[in-house]
Design an enzyme around this catalytic site. Structure first.
Site, PDB file in Angstrom:
ATOM      1  N   ASP A  80       0.865  -1.172   0.000  1.00 30.07           N
ATOM      2  CA  ASP A  80       0.000   0.000   0.000  1.00 30.07           C
ATOM      3  C   ASP A  80       0.903   1.224   0.000  1.00 30.07           C
ATOM      4  O   ASP A  80       2.056   1.161   0.443  1.00 30.07           O
ATOM      5  CB  ASP A  80      -0.888  -0.027   1.253  1.00 30.07           C
ATOM      6  CG  ASP A  80      -1.609   1.279   1.484  1.00 30.07           C
ATOM      7  OD1 ASP A  80      -2.360   1.698   0.593  1.00 30.07           O
ATOM      8  OD2 ASP A  80      -1.414   1.890   2.558  1.00 30.07           O
ATOM      9  N   ASP A  82      -0.168   5.028   0.738  1.00 30.77           N
ATOM     10  CA  ASP A  82      -0.400   6.100   1.700  1.00 30.77           C
ATOM     11  C   ASP A  82      -0.168   5.649   3.135  1.00 30.77           C
ATOM     12  O   ASP A  82      -0.781   4.694   3.611  1.00 30.77           O
ATOM     13  CB  ASP A  82      -1.823   6.622   1.568  1.00 30.77           C
ATOM     14  CG  ASP A  82      -2.094   7.201   0.187  1.00 30.77           C
ATOM     15  OD1 ASP A  82      -1.130   7.472  -0.539  1.00 30.77           O
ATOM     16  OD2 ASP A  82      -3.284   7.370  -0.158  1.00 30.77           O
ATOM     17  N   ALA A 188      -5.153   3.439  -4.151  1.00 31.48           N
ATOM     18  CA  ALA A 188      -6.297   4.096  -4.764  1.00 31.48           C
ATOM     19  C   ALA A 188      -5.884   5.344  -5.526  1.00 31.48           C
ATOM     20  O   ALA A 188      -6.693   5.941  -6.234  1.00 31.48           O
ATOM     21  CB  ALA A 188      -7.325   4.466  -3.698  1.00 31.48           C
ATOM     22  N   LYS A 232      -8.714  -3.516  -4.291  1.00 29.45           N
ATOM     23  CA  LYS A 232      -7.277  -3.787  -4.189  1.00 29.45           C
ATOM     24  C   LYS A 232      -7.011  -5.286  -4.197  1.00 29.45           C
ATOM     25  O   LYS A 232      -6.087  -5.770  -4.865  1.00 29.45           O
ATOM     26  CB  LYS A 232      -6.700  -3.170  -2.909  1.00 29.45           C
ATOM     27  CG  LYS A 232      -6.419  -1.687  -2.972  1.00 29.45           C
ATOM     28  CD  LYS A 232      -5.646  -1.271  -1.737  1.00 29.45           C
ATOM     29  CE  LYS A 232      -5.297   0.196  -1.766  1.00 29.45           C
ATOM     30  NZ  LYS A 232      -4.500   0.591  -0.574  1.00 29.45           N
ATOM     31  N   ASP A 255      -1.126  -0.009   6.102  1.00 25.40           N
ATOM     32  CA  ASP A 255      -1.375   0.656   7.384  1.00 25.40           C
ATOM     33  C   ASP A 255      -2.846   0.633   7.771  1.00 25.40           C
ATOM     34  O   ASP A 255      -3.196   1.002   8.889  1.00 25.40           O
ATOM     35  CB  ASP A 255      -0.946   2.134   7.292  1.00 25.40           C
ATOM     36  CG  ASP A 255      -1.918   2.940   6.438  1.00 25.40           C
ATOM     37  OD1 ASP A 255      -2.582   3.848   6.964  1.00 25.40           O
ATOM     38  OD2 ASP A 255      -2.043   2.634   5.232  1.00 25.40           O
ATOM     39  N   ASN A 258      -8.819  -0.973   6.006  1.00 25.60           N
ATOM     40  CA  ASN A 258      -9.498  -1.087   4.722  1.00 25.60           C
ATOM     41  C   ASN A 258      -8.817  -2.092   3.806  1.00 25.60           C
ATOM     42  O   ASN A 258      -9.432  -2.602   2.864  1.00 25.60           O
ATOM     43  CB  ASN A 258      -9.540   0.274   4.021  1.00 25.60           C
ATOM     44  CG  ASN A 258     -10.453   1.255   4.712  1.00 25.60           C
ATOM     45  OD1 ASN A 258     -11.523   0.900   5.187  1.00 25.60           O
ATOM     46  ND2 ASN A 258     -10.024   2.508   4.792  1.00 25.60           N
TER      47      ASN A 258
END
Length: 327
Positions: A80, A82, A188, A232, A255, A258
């Site tokens: 991921d 962010d 995203a 994802k 992190d 989601n």
């Protein structure tokens, strides 16, 4: 695509969009990864907290000497972006750059800032807010050329993102690369932005949100939906199938709670700088934990020091600079 007949119409539609978004992201990722490979040279670099640039040392490996396994070409790593690889949100920083370049005005900025504030306070997305933000952001880039947004993305990376890469997570990614494995970002954020970051860090490629373009011009429509949550996981699954990977031998890092669907796909899930929900889930399931934050920064991650209008502009870029690379 598997049969979705057992689901309610609403859930069936949402699942179909997630699958479509995941498959589009995987297709774009495989195409752009070759571009990254062709442009790669020397050691990957990252900028430290003080802004200086340094080469990632080859010995930067996780504290589990038997993992990742060198030479295991059925394995790969999925990161991921962010708050996992980079402090803050890529679309937040990208939005700052677009606002600086007059892509939108204070009226739109105020609306997006309110939506972002709601997300931070509530801790979850409001579907109506997400829909409104997505549609507004897509309308901003509608009619712009893909090459224009890609060029701007390169500039914005240097302005806002390069110095926000977490050295600890970057070292984890480098360990997989040193073991001969491919490393993908999964985010995203727009696929163009994600690909720029992956190339700058020397990674294999990126899975990002894909939007439609015709003749190199954005139409203002997404392919499926933003690459978020279940989408994802669909993207990782589709890419693993195309690449011939064994997900039980792969690793994933995030992190956010989601991303539990994505993390649950692999044999080696890692919670990196985890939020409360993911930290609890990781402890309950025996997942590995990594936290590169210090003190109260762990609770405030992602909030830039600059709190003016420019700093809030990232909310306006939730689906900006997206493209469909199907030719």
């Amino acid at each position: 695509m598997a049969s979705l007949g057992w689901l309610t119409p609403r859930k069936r539609s949402a699942t179909a969009r997630s699958v479509l978004a995941g498959e589009a992201a995987a297709e774009a990722a495989r195409k752009t990864s070759q571009d990254i490979s062709d442009q790669a040279f020397g050691g990957a670099e990252f900028a430290g907290p003080d802004g200086d640039t340094r080469t990632v040392p080859a010995k930067a490996v996780p504290d589990e000497p038997e993992f990742p396994v060198t030479g295991d070409h059925l394995a790969a790593a999925f990161f991921d972006l962010d708050n996992t690889v980079m402090q803050g949100a890529a679309i937040f920083h990208f939005g700052r750059g677009l606002y600086k370049r007059n892509f939108f005005h204070k009226r739109e900025l105020a609306r997006f800032a309110w939506q972002q504030a709601y997300f931070r306070l509530a801790g979850s997305e409001n579907p109506e807010h997400m829909e409104e933000a997505r549609n507004s952001a897509l309308s901003i880039v509608k009619g712009h050329r893909v090459c224009e947004l890609t060029r701007i993305g390169e500039e914005i990376y240097d302005e806002y993102m390069a110095e926000r890469i977490w050295p600890g997570t970057r070292a984890l990614a480098q360990a997989h690369l040193d073991a001969g494995q491919k490393v993908w970002l999964v985010t995203a954020a727009p696929v163009e932005t994600a690909t720029i970051i992956a190339r700058r860090l020397g990674l294999t490629g990126a899975l990002g949100t894909v939007a439609e373009s015709i003749g190199g011009v954005y139409t203002g429509k997404l392919v499926g939906e933003p690459l978020h949550g279940p989408a994802k996981a669909e993207a990782v699954r589709a890419l693993a199938t195309a690449e011939g990977l064994d997900l039980t031998r792969c690793a994933a890092y995030s992190d956010s709670a989601n991303d539990i669907p994505m993390l649950s796909l692999v044999g080696y899930p890692y919670a990196v700088n985890p939020d409360k929900g993911l930290r609890q889930h990781a402890r309950e399931h025996g997942w590995r934990l990594r936290d590169y934050r210090t003190g109260r920064k762990a609770a405030k991650i992602g909030i830039p020091a600059a709190a003016g209008l420019g700093a809030l502009a990232g909310g306006a870029a939730a689906a900006v600079a997206l493209q469909r690379r199907r030719r």
